[in-house]
Motif scaffolding. Structure first.
Motif, mmCIF file in Angstrom:
data_model
loop_
_atom_site.group_PDB
_atom_site.id
_atom_site.type_symbol
_atom_site.label_atom_id
_atom_site.label_comp_id
_atom_site.label_asym_id
_atom_site.label_seq_id
_atom_site.Cartn_x
_atom_site.Cartn_y
_atom_site.Cartn_z
ATOM 1 N N LEU A 1 0.814 -1.216 0.000
ATOM 2 C CA LEU A 1 0.000 0.000 0.000
ATOM 3 C C LEU A 1 0.848 1.266 0.000
ATOM 4 O O LEU A 1 0.343 2.355 -0.300
ATOM 5 C CB LEU A 1 -0.905 0.011 1.238
ATOM 6 N N ARG A 2 2.135 1.138 0.309
ATOM 7 C CA ARG A 2 2.963 2.316 0.530
ATOM 8 C C ARG A 2 3.132 3.170 -0.719
ATOM 9 O O ARG A 2 2.864 4.388 -0.694
ATOM 10 C CB ARG A 2 4.335 1.897 1.062
ATOM 11 N N ARG B 1 -9.853 5.911 2.132
ATOM 12 C CA ARG B 1 -11.156 5.287 2.405
ATOM 13 C C ARG B 1 -11.440 4.108 1.480
ATOM 14 O O ARG B 1 -12.285 3.264 1.802
ATOM 15 C CB ARG B 1 -12.260 6.340 2.295
ATOM 16 N N ALA B 2 -10.745 4.067 0.350
ATOM 17 C CA ALA B 2 -10.929 2.941 -0.571
ATOM 18 C C ALA B 2 -10.070 1.740 -0.192
ATOM 19 O O ALA B 2 -10.223 0.658 -0.775
ATOM 20 C CB ALA B 2 -10.605 3.378 -2.000
ATOM 21 N N LEU B 3 -9.169 1.897 0.795
ATOM 22 C CA LEU B 3 -8.369 0.765 1.259
ATOM 23 C C LEU B 3 -9.265 -0.206 2.023
ATOM 24 O O LEU B 3 -10.330 0.169 2.513
ATOM 25 C CB LEU B 3 -7.235 1.260 2.166
ATOM 26 N N PRO B 4 -8.842 -1.462 2.148
ATOM 27 C CA PRO B 4 -9.678 -2.459 2.835
ATOM 28 C C PRO B 4 -10.109 -2.019 4.233
ATOM 29 O O PRO B 4 -9.268 -1.658 5.064
ATOM 30 C CB PRO B 4 -8.777 -3.697 2.893
ATOM 31 N N ILE C 1 -6.246 17.263 0.262
ATOM 32 C CA ILE C 1 -6.588 16.405 1.403
ATOM 33 C C ILE C 1 -7.755 15.502 1.047
ATOM 34 O O ILE C 1 -7.755 14.290 1.345
ATOM 35 C CB ILE C 1 -6.918 17.247 2.644
ATOM 36 N N ASP C 2 -8.764 16.053 0.391
ATOM 37 C CA ASP C 2 -9.923 15.241 -0.005
ATOM 38 C C ASP C 2 -9.509 14.093 -0.920
ATOM 39 O O ASP C 2 -10.021 12.969 -0.797
ATOM 40 C CB ASP C 2 -10.968 16.110 -0.709
ATOM 41 N N ALA C 3 -8.586 14.364 -1.846
ATOM 42 C CA ALA C 3 -8.150 13.323 -2.782
ATOM 43 C C ALA C 3 -7.431 12.198 -2.049
ATOM 44 O O ALA C 3 -7.655 11.008 -2.326
ATOM 45 C CB ALA C 3 -7.239 13.929 -3.853
ATOM 46 N N VAL C 4 -6.574 12.545 -1.096
ATOM 47 C CA VAL C 4 -5.847 11.521 -0.345
ATOM 48 C C VAL C 4 -6.798 10.731 0.552
ATOM 49 O O VAL C 4 -6.705 9.502 0.653
ATOM 50 C CB VAL C 4 -4.706 12.154 0.471
ATOM 51 N N LEU C 5 -7.724 11.428 1.191
ATOM 52 C CA LEU C 5 -8.680 10.724 2.045
ATOM 53 C C LEU C 5 -9.564 9.783 1.233
ATOM 54 O O LEU C 5 -9.922 8.695 1.704
ATOM 55 C CB LEU C 5 -9.541 11.720 2.818
ATOM 56 N N ALA C 6 -9.912 10.170 0.008
ATOM 57 C CA ALA C 6 -10.700 9.268 -0.844
ATOM 58 C C ALA C 6 -9.910 8.002 -1.141
ATOM 59 O O ALA C 6 -10.466 6.889 -1.149
ATOM 60 C CB ALA C 6 -11.080 9.982 -2.138
ATOM 61 N N HIS C 7 -8.606 8.141 -1.363
ATOM 62 C CA HIS C 7 -7.743 6.980 -1.602
ATOM 63 C C HIS C 7 -7.691 6.092 -0.359
ATOM 64 O O HIS C 7 -7.807 4.862 -0.452
ATOM 65 C CB HIS C 7 -6.340 7.457 -1.981
#
Length: 323
Positions: free
Chosen positions: A29-30, A72-75, A64-70
């Protein structure tokens, strides 16, 4: 839990986040996470471990929104815990995504906050709990954090790292709780993550009535009016704002760049304080050779600043794995 932002309109948005989950392969994931942070000019530190994700990042609201969307899509990360605040300038020098054994280091096997944890207490209900004389209130943060602010009646374990907390509790258990039915124990930390583990630890140790402040001190300072607050002082944060106060306004403390502890106006007036070199807390901990090395680093950083550059050594020692 819905994400709520500080009422201020920040030029820089700061997001403190964590999620306990089980990543099958956290190392994979890194690179994608680092790439999306860099693509959106986000800086800060994120920690990845098999037990989840933790960290603080800063940048534009859109970034920040773009990173948080990424994230939140993690398992199992759709409900990642996020607390927003504001910074008047970028509080980090670079972006780091680190692989760790734990996202908050306690060093105790078998602790899993997903299954065993204390009772969450909303900030609006926290005052009643800790004002009860039958409640033991414990600050789970490190000594230098407690020194700049804490709740009324809170016990300071005087620990240097969160890893010290289990030994401290076991040594002090009888004194704190007695030998009969244990009283209620209320614990708190900066953003909530250390309390996930500390309350799980106390439950594992057989303490039944364990509570922790939901969202941590940051959520309390954001939502509880100052005139109703039982918080005294400021709250240390792991970025270059150093401390925040009620309403998450930036605080009054600076930072000793030798030991990364907070420094007050009184500390700065001490003959043991030298910008970038030492403060009253760390002067005796360093040798003359170390201080001379720090002086050279400080000279290089000042030279780089005059040239409009960021010196490679000017990196905040982020402490998210101990938060």
């Amino acid at each position: 839990m819905p994400d709520t932002e500080s009422s201020a309109a920040p030029s820089v948005r700061v997001a403190a986040l964590y999620r306990f989950t089980r990543f099958a392969n956290h190392t994979a994931l890194r690179e994608p996470l680092l790439a999306i942070c860099k693509a959106n000019d986000i800086r800060g530190t994120l920690l990845l471990a098999s037990e989840g994700i933790n960290g603080t990042i800063a940048g534009s609201p859109e970034g920040i929104d773009a990173v948080l969307a990424h994230i939140r899509a993690l398992p199992d990360c759709a409900d990642v815990d996020v607390k927003f605040s504001a910074a008047s300038s970028m509080p980090f020098h670079r972006m780091k995504v680190r692989l760790k054994r734990e996202i908050v280091t306690m060093g105790q096997p078998g602790i899993d906050p997903r299954y065993t944890v204390g009772t969450y207490v909303d900030p609006a209900e926290w005052n009643d709990l800790i004002a009860d004389p039958e409640t033991i209130v414990i600050d789970t943060r490190n000594d230098y954090e407690v020194a700049v602010g804490t709740f009324e009646r809170a016990i300071d374990p005087k620990t240097a790292t969160f890893r010290d907390f289990p030994d401290w509790f076991r040594a002090q258990r009888v004194r704190l709780l007695g030998e009969g039915k244990a009283p209620k124990v209320a614990m708190f930390c900066t953003g909530g993550i250390r309390c996930e583990k500390s309350t799980a630890f106390l439950k594992q140790e057989g303490v039944e009535e364990v509570f922790h402040l939901k969202g941590g001190i940051l959520k309390y300072l954001e939502t509880v009016p100052e005139e109703e607050s039982l918080w005294r002082g400021e709250c240390f944060v792991f970025d270059q704002r150093v401390t925040v106060g009620h309403g998450l306004a930036e605080g009054s403390y600076g930072l000793c760049h030798a030991c990364r502890r907070p420094v007050s106006d009184a500390d700065r007036a001490s003959p043991l304080f030298e910008e970038g070199v030492s403060c009253p807390a760390c002067h005796a901990e360093r040798t003359d050779a170390q201080r001379e090395s720090y002086r050279e680093r400080q000279r290089q950083e000042l030279r780089a600043a005059r040239q409009g550059l960021t010196h490679v050594g000017a990196v905040f020692a982020d402490g998210h794995d101990d938060k």
